[in-house]
Design a protein around this motif. Structure first.
Motif, PDB file in Angstrom:
ATOM      1  N   GLN A  34     -11.032   7.006   7.888  1.00 54.63           N
ATOM      2  CA  GLN A  34     -11.629   6.498   6.656  1.00 54.63           C
ATOM      3  C   GLN A  34     -13.113   6.866   6.514  1.00 54.63           C
ATOM      4  O   GLN A  34     -13.530   7.286   5.427  1.00 54.63           O
TER       5      GLN A  34
ATOM      6  N   GLU B 184      -6.497  12.902   4.304  1.00 55.63           N
ATOM      7  CA  GLU B 184      -5.611  12.030   3.532  1.00 55.63           C
ATOM      8  C   GLU B 184      -4.195  12.051   4.103  1.00 55.63           C
ATOM      9  O   GLU B 184      -3.544  11.007   4.192  1.00 55.63           O
TER      10      GLU B 184
ATOM     11  N   TRP C 184      -9.333  -0.261  -2.296  1.00 55.35           N
ATOM     12  CA  TRP C 184      -8.224  -0.938  -1.619  1.00 55.35           C
ATOM     13  C   TRP C 184      -8.595  -1.215  -0.165  1.00 55.35           C
ATOM     14  O   TRP C 184      -8.405  -2.315   0.336  1.00 55.35           O
ATOM     15  N   ARG C 185      -9.134  -0.196   0.516  1.00 55.19           N
ATOM     16  CA  ARG C 185      -9.494  -0.356   1.934  1.00 55.19           C
ATOM     17  C   ARG C 185     -10.542  -1.443   2.117  1.00 55.19           C
ATOM     18  O   ARG C 185     -10.475  -2.212   3.074  1.00 55.19           O
TER      19      ARG C 185
ATOM     20  N   ARG D 209      -1.598   7.581  -7.294  1.00 53.47           N
ATOM     21  CA  ARG D 209      -1.452   9.046  -7.322  1.00 53.47           C
ATOM     22  C   ARG D 209      -0.780   9.504  -8.612  1.00 53.47           C
ATOM     23  O   ARG D 209      -1.168  10.518  -9.195  1.00 53.47           O
TER      24      ARG D 209
ATOM     25  N   GLN E 233       0.830  -1.201   0.000  1.00 53.47           N
ATOM     26  CA  GLN E 233       0.000   0.000   0.000  1.00 53.47           C
ATOM     27  C   GLN E 233       0.870   1.260   0.000  1.00 53.47           C
ATOM     28  O   GLN E 233       0.649   2.169  -0.808  1.00 53.47           O
TER      29      GLN E 233
ATOM     30  N   GLN F 112      -8.540   4.243  -3.714  1.00 57.70           N
ATOM     31  CA  GLN F 112      -8.144   4.062  -2.317  1.00 57.70           C
ATOM     32  C   GLN F 112      -9.264   3.408  -1.508  1.00 57.70           C
ATOM     33  O   GLN F 112      -9.000   2.525  -0.682  1.00 57.70           O
TER      34      GLN F 112
ATOM     35  N   GLU G 273      -4.246  10.010   7.261  1.00 54.63           N
ATOM     36  CA  GLU G 273      -4.271   8.580   6.950  1.00 54.63           C
ATOM     37  C   GLU G 273      -2.884   8.109   6.517  1.00 54.63           C
ATOM     38  O   GLU G 273      -2.429   7.033   6.920  1.00 54.63           O
ATOM     39  N   THR G 274      -2.198   8.903   5.716  1.00 56.15           N
ATOM     40  CA  THR G 274      -0.841   8.557   5.280  1.00 56.15           C
ATOM     41  C   THR G 274       0.111   8.514   6.472  1.00 56.15           C
ATOM     42  O   THR G 274       0.946   7.613   6.573  1.00 56.15           O
TER      43      THR G 274
ATOM     44  N   LEU H   2      -9.000   8.895  -7.786  1.00 53.73           N
ATOM     45  CA  LEU H   2      -7.996   8.389  -6.848  1.00 53.73           C
ATOM     46  C   LEU H   2      -8.663   7.953  -5.547  1.00 53.73           C
ATOM     47  O   LEU H   2      -8.357   6.894  -5.003  1.00 53.73           O
TER      48      LEU H   2
ATOM     49  N   TRP I 168      -0.428   3.246  -3.406  1.00 55.37           N
ATOM     50  CA  TRP I 168      -0.709   4.681  -3.263  1.00 55.37           C
ATOM     51  C   TRP I 168       0.136   5.512  -4.236  1.00 55.37           C
ATOM     52  O   TRP I 168      -0.416   6.351  -4.952  1.00 55.37           O
TER      53      TRP I 168
END
Length: 170
Positions: free
Chosen positions: A117, A143, A52-53, A36, A27, A49, A146-147, A45, A32
């Protein structure tokens, strides 16, 4: 416990580790950045994401459950194990730190999944109603958070792996 039973438990433990920790690495370093780079900022995008989650989060929690169950059996079968919270060797220190880091990973993942999320999803839903498809998501702060949590999770994962190496070498 028989050799074969313990071997199967080790196998499942390793598989769960690969899924959880490997998923975090993929990830952070592949999915990611590639998404991006290919899509740029925007709702497309955000959709990638979110997808993916939806796939990864259940796998991560299932992996954690497998790690707990298999780990309990493995630890009690290890000759270095002398009882709960008996810290009397480098192995027991490594295991204590490892389990603390794994708990940290679970907490960080839970915070991201329970708070960040859903807030991102709400922000994206509001933007879908008010902006065209190519517009920025509007959740840049979320975002970033989260990163940051992803990188914190990876740092904990590295600690888990290092402690595993230390415990294994004892």
């Amino acid at each position: 416990m028989s050799h074969w039973t313990l071997s199967v438990l080790y196998g499942f433990h390793l598989l769960a580790t690969v899924v959880w920790v490997g998923g975090l690495f993929v990830q952070a370093f592949i999915v990611w950045p590639a998404a991006r780079g290919a899509l740029g900022p925007g709702l497309l995008l955000a959709d990638v994401q979110a997808r993916w989650r939806r796939v990864f989060n259940p796998l991560a929690w299932m992996s954690l459950a497998v790690l707990i169950v298999t780990g309990l059996f493995q630890m009690t079968a290890d000759p270095n194990y002398h009882g709960t919270l008996v810290i009397d060797s480098p192995w027991s220190v490594a295991m204590l730190v490892k389990h603390g880091a794994a708990a940290g990973m679970a907490v960080v993942g839970g915070v991201s999944q329970a708070f960040i999320q859903p807030a991102l999803a709400r922000a994206q839903l509001q933007l879908r109603r008010s902006r065209p498809e190519g517009a920025a998501t509007g959740g840049e702060t979320l975002e970033r958070r989260e990163t940051q949590l992803l990188w914190l999770n990876l740092a904990c994962a590295v600690v888990v792996l290092i402690c595993t190496a230390v415990a294994t070498s004892q």
